[in-house]
Design an enzyme around this catalytic site. Structure first.
Site, PDB file in Angstrom:
ATOM      1  CE  LYS A 205      -3.198   2.332   3.076  1.00 44.51           C
ATOM      2  NZ  LYS A 205      -4.243   2.144   4.069  1.00 44.51           N
TER       3      LYS A 205
HETATM    4  C1  5RP Z   1      -2.150   4.781   7.403  1.00 41.39           C
HETATM    5  C2  5RP Z   1      -3.117   3.838   6.821  1.00 41.39           C
HETATM    6  C3  5RP Z   1      -4.540   4.238   6.707  1.00 41.39           C
HETATM    7  O1  5RP Z   1      -5.350   3.126   6.725  1.00 41.39           O
HETATM    8  C4  5RP Z   1      -4.619   4.914   5.402  1.00 41.39           C
HETATM    9  O2  5RP Z   1      -4.028   6.147   5.519  1.00 41.39           O
HETATM   10  C5  5RP Z   1      -5.964   4.932   4.713  1.00 41.39           C
HETATM   11  O3  5RP Z   1      -6.695   5.939   5.084  1.00 41.39           O
HETATM   12  P1  5RP Z   1      -6.829   7.312   4.292  1.00 41.39           P
HETATM   13  O4  5RP Z   1      -7.437   6.989   2.962  1.00 41.39           O
HETATM   14  O5  5RP Z   1      -7.723   8.120   5.174  1.00 41.39           O
HETATM   15  O6  5RP Z   1      -5.441   7.879   4.125  1.00 41.39           O
HETATM   16  O7  5RP Z   1      -2.757   2.784   6.413  1.00 41.39           O
HETATM   17  O8  5RP Z   1      -0.888   4.377   7.124  1.00 41.39           O
END
Ligand code: 5RP
Length: 293
Positions: A205
């Site tokens: 991610k």
């Molecule tokens: C932080 C994360 C959060 O889950 C991620 O940021 C997703 O949330 P948003 O779309 O609000 O940023 O993994 O590291």
């Protein structure tokens, strides 16, 4: 050992050559075990190959974030519109009905809270695999701070989670977290995403950035993007669209959904981009139609 200085700059990502499928739809994961593949097929839709993940794990460092004051009120009704629920075991056990049959991606690290100046200082495992399996998790999310003070601890947590993940068939989602002083450039994300995949993350991610197609091509496993801070709905849909067009296999989005005035419509609109090849304009028209009907 490769030298840090004097290396040739990576530049040929062979964007015109598609990745071989190895008998399985998810990139780079054809050699994994049946159980791992079965969990990946719950996380990613085998038809579109993509995933619409709903992230609501923010409370593990931020406490009561706007929109997440009552998870039972704001998140539980959104669950049917997502493929994957990403949260902490505490939030899911207490506020999400076990009848929700979406795949779970459990936030499996603890990190510095917002009371500390820089969250990139440290990270450690927040649960063990036995509890993750008890909760029927399909993946564990491990936050990693490549280049930050917490790099060593967080990469160690990733490696230990990947060991357990391979043992039990549970994919690890490596999260390229950025601390206060850390850059958000394609150069950085190219480095961080690749390191996480090489250390054993089955999914990575990251954030959308310029030259995202290189980031996606250079990462040997599927990439999903985080949403980041709340944007106007049309802009968030454009970001999701560009990411998918550039090779992302999904979004793991939080604030741009649960802080929207119309979170169900926004979740559905993002899903159209992720699974049905809607353009950002078509998805925004769909969003407007949903909120006006
Ligand atoms: C932080 C994360 C959060 O889950 C991620 O940021 C997703 O949330 P948003 O779309 O609000 O940023 O993994 O590291």
């Amino acid at each position: 050992m490769a030298d840090a200085v004097g290396n040739k700059v990576a530049k040929d990502y062979h964007l015109d050559i598609s990745v071989p499928q190895d008998g399985f739809f998810a990139k780079g994961l054809g050699n994994t075990d049946w159980g791992m593949k079965n969990r990946l097929s719950r996380l990613f839709n085998p038809i579109s190959g993509n995933s619409m993940m709903l992230a609501f794990d923010h409370g593990y460092i931020m406490g009561c974030t706007a929109g997440l004051e009552r998870l039972d009120v704001s998140i539980a009704p959104l669950c049917p519109y997502a493929d994957v629920l990403m949260g902490t075991r505490g939030a899911i056990r207490s506020c999400i009905p076990p009848t929700a049959n979406q795949a779970l991606c459990l936030r499996a690290t603890h990190d510095s809270s917002v009371l500390f100046d820089d969250m990139s200082q440290g990270s450690g495992l927040a649960l063990d695999m036995e509890d993750a399996l008890r909760m029927n998790a399909s993946a564990l999310a491990i936050q990693c701070f490549v280049g930050g003070a917490g790099e060593r601890d967080s990469l160690d947590a990733l490696c230990r989670a990947a060991d357990a993940g391979y043992r039990y068939g549970v994919p690890i989602l490596g999260v390229t977290a950025v601390g206060k002083e850390m850059e958000r450039t394609s150069k950085y994300f190219l480095l961080a995403t690749r390191i996480l995949a090489e250390l054993g993350a089955s999914i990575v991610k990251t954030y959308y950035c310029d030259e995202f197609e290189k980031v996606a091509a250079g990462c040997p496993v599927p990439i999903v993007i985080a949403g980041g801070k709340k944007l106007p709905e049309a802009d968030a849909l454009t970001m999701a669209y560009r990411a998918i067009q550039s090779g992302a296999r999904g979004v793991d989005m939080g604030r741009n959904i649960f802080q929207s005035q119309h979170p169900i419509a926004m979740c559905q609109a993002v899903g159209k981009v992720v699974h049905e090849a809607f353009t950002d304009r078509e998805a925004y028209q769909f969003y407007l139609h949903q909120i006006n009907s």
